[in-house]
Design a protein around this motif. Structure first.
Motif, short mmCIF file in Angstrom:
data_model
loop_
_atom_site.label_atom_id
_atom_site.label_comp_id
_atom_site.label_asym_id
_atom_site.label_seq_id
_atom_site.Cartn_x
_atom_site.Cartn_y
_atom_site.Cartn_z
N ILE A 1 -3.35 0.49 -3.65
CA ILE A 1 -3.17 -0.88 -3.13
C ILE A 1 -2.62 -1.72 -4.29
CG2 ILE A 1 -4.30 -2.90 -2.10
CD1 ILE A 1 -6.65 -1.01 -1.31
N SER B 1 -12.28 -1.52 1.30
CA SER B 1 -11.88 -0.16 1.68
C SER B 1 -12.98 0.83 1.29
CB SER B 1 -10.56 0.22 1.00
OG SER B 1 -9.56 -0.70 1.37
N VAL C 1 -7.87 1.70 4.30
CA VAL C 1 -7.05 0.61 3.75
C VAL C 1 -6.35 -0.14 4.89
CG1 VAL C 1 -5.06 0.05 2.30
CG2 VAL C 1 -6.70 1.76 1.52
N TYR D 1 0.84 -1.19 0.00
CA TYR D 1 0.00 0.00 0.00
C TYR D 1 0.88 1.24 0.00
CZ TYR D 1 -3.21 3.69 1.19
OH TYR D 1 -3.91 4.87 1.15
N TYR E 1 1.26 -6.90 4.49
CA TYR E 1 1.47 -6.08 3.30
C TYR E 1 2.66 -5.16 3.54
CZ TYR E 1 -0.89 -2.24 5.80
OH TYR E 1 -1.23 -1.26 6.70
N ASP F 1 -6.10 6.37 3.71
CA ASP F 1 -5.07 5.53 4.33
C ASP F 1 -5.67 4.69 5.45
OD1 ASP F 1 -2.83 6.73 2.86
OD2 ASP F 1 -3.32 8.52 4.01
N GLU G 1 4.26 -1.56 3.42
CA GLU G 1 3.82 -0.17 3.45
C GLU G 1 4.82 0.70 2.71
OE1 GLU G 1 1.69 0.70 7.60
OE2 GLU G 1 2.23 2.29 6.20
#
Ligand code: ZN
Length: 453
Positions: free
Chosen positions: A306, A342, A268, A254, A279, A265, A281
């Motif tokens: 994303i 999201s 997500v 992301y 994930y 933000d 960042e």
């Protein structure tokens, strides 16, 4: 979801072979194919149109391109792979020595079996991209016939697609953008175009609270031209996403908005947390895709991305190995779910205002309170069965999520007409979905009203 994977597969295969660029028939063919699946408007901006500091370039089209040796054998053929030609190459038809040709050949010595993706949009030039292994084998004493059957039309145009889903209650609008200028490159960005189309189709089938502006544009010049043509509307956009690189084999990632902690933000982040998904960042970076146009000083739209195998971060990025073997339709649909979750949080992020702000309302007379006292906080529920009821540990290790009565009390407690459900979710550990259901229930019992902001 199986149906979505099938649709993604069909669309990927359909548009992957098309030779796209920032202008030209490849973009038109791609948008027509996507439009057949989910309708949107296709628009044109004439070449020569001034857009802030830029000018829409002449339209580029290409029919054929190859390199032949002196026996007439084609050793490089655009028809085998459109990445072989440097995108926007000017027309050529001449015989060159190896030394003259070499200046126009691009290879990847570090990945000798692949060849790179290269462009020359704003400098009149030409070139071919070949594997380093093939380059090494070229006869240094040979004469080569170069043919590039391309055209640059100053009376052409730049093509893009647009569709605005009108929200039924809110005056907020979010941007969903992707780019359609890369030729046969699968993750960056056939995958993004397909996800954009499936997301458009899905959101059209739902009743949306906010509005969503979907645009599919050539990267950079398309975003600049779109902002120029739609300045007033774009200045009113609350936030959004640039969809790109969503179906690789590697990690989810992301890239944050320029604000770093905007609602985009936070929704997500909450989505990944609820799914317990790892994930990578990425902080905002002025390099990247069209977010740097959308977030430029005059617009300042917070835009996040994303990804699954983020552009620039995977080995095959901008190479011929970013092909159909590198991506999968099921990976694409996994990322699509993250976008949908999201967006669902954006949709549910309403602001409750209490209609009974003086102490707590009496719930039992409204039949929304457990009637036998003493049982509260004694339930042993498997909250993991449904993510909507998942419980979280908040600071101090106190577990407070999951309980409907708790949710009601927290919503009522924070119903000051200022605090959104995302903020309540972050303060309490409840999911936005559960708080939203609770809010609707309290609204039905006329204990709160939903503020529009
Ligand atoms: Zn790219």
């Amino acid at each position: 979801m199986t149906e979505m994977v099938d649709d993604a597969e069909t669309l990927i295969k359909r548009i992957f072979p098309i030779c796209r660029s920032i202008t030209g028939d490849g973009v038109r063919q791609t948008l027509s194919a996507l439009k057949e699946f989910s309708d949107f408007e296709i628009k044109e901006i004439p070449s020569g149109t001034k857009c802030y500091d830029w000018v829409v370039p002449s339209e580029w089209n290409i029919k054929d391109a190859y390199i032949e040796d002196s026996s007439g054998k084609r050793i490089i053929d655009f028809k085998n792979n459109n990445l072989h030609i440097v995108n926007y190459s000017i027309p050529q038809d001449k015989i060159l020595s190896f030394q003259e040709l070499e200046e126009h050949l691009h290879t990847l010595p570090q990945m000798p079996n692949a060849f790179p993706y290269r462009t020359t949009y704003y400098k009149k030039n030409w070139g071919f991209c070949i594997s380093h292994n093939q380059f090494k084998k070229l006869d240094r004493n040979e004469k080569y016939h170069i043919k590039i059957d391309s055209s640059l039309n100053p009376k052409g145009s730049l093509t893009y697609g647009e569709y605005v889903i009108k929200g039924d209650s809110s005056d907020k609008e979010f941007l969903i953008s992707t780019y359609c200028c890369h030729p046969s490159l699968a993750n960056d960005n056939v995958s993004g175009q397909v996800l954009w189309t499936l997301l458009l189709q899905e959101l059209k089938s739902r009743k949306m609270y906010h509005s969503y502006r979907f645009i599919i544009i050539p990267e950079t010049i398309g975003a600049i031209a779109y902002l120029n043509k739609n300045e007033k509307a774009m200045k009113g956009v609350s936030g959004g996403f640039v969809i790109t690189s969503v179906a690789g084999k590697g990690n989810f990632g992301y890239k944050r908005t320029y604000l770093g902690n905007h609602l985009i933000d936070r929704v997500v982040e909450k989505t990944f947390k609820e799914l317990n998904l790892d994930y990578i960042e990425y902080p905002f970076d002025a390099n990247g895709s069209d977010e740097r146009q959308f977030s430029s000083p005059n617009f300042r739209i917070p835009v996040g991305t994303i990804c699954k195998d983020k552009y620039c971060e995977y080995d095959y990025y901008h190479t011929s190995f970013d092909n159909l073997e590198f991506i999968s339709a099921s990976n694409l649909v996994e990322t699509l779910k993250l976008y949908l979750m999201s967006i669902e949080k954006l949709e549910m992020n309403v602001i409750p205002k209490s209609l009974n702000p003086c102490c707590e309302p009496m719930l039992s007379k409204r039949s929304i309170y457990p009637t036998i006292g003493g049982q509260i906080r004694q339930r042993a529920v498997d909250f993991n069965k449904n993510h909507k009821e998942r419980r979280y540990e908040v600071s101090g290790g106190r577990s407070i999520g999951g309980n409907e009565l708790d949710a009601m009390r927290w919503v009522m407690f924070h119903s000051d007409g200022e605090t959104s459900l995302m903020e309540i979710a972050e303060k309490t550990g409840f999911s936005v979905e559960q708080l939203y259901e609770t809010t609707k229930k309290l609204e039905k019992h006329k204990l709160i009203k939903i503020q529009k902001k």
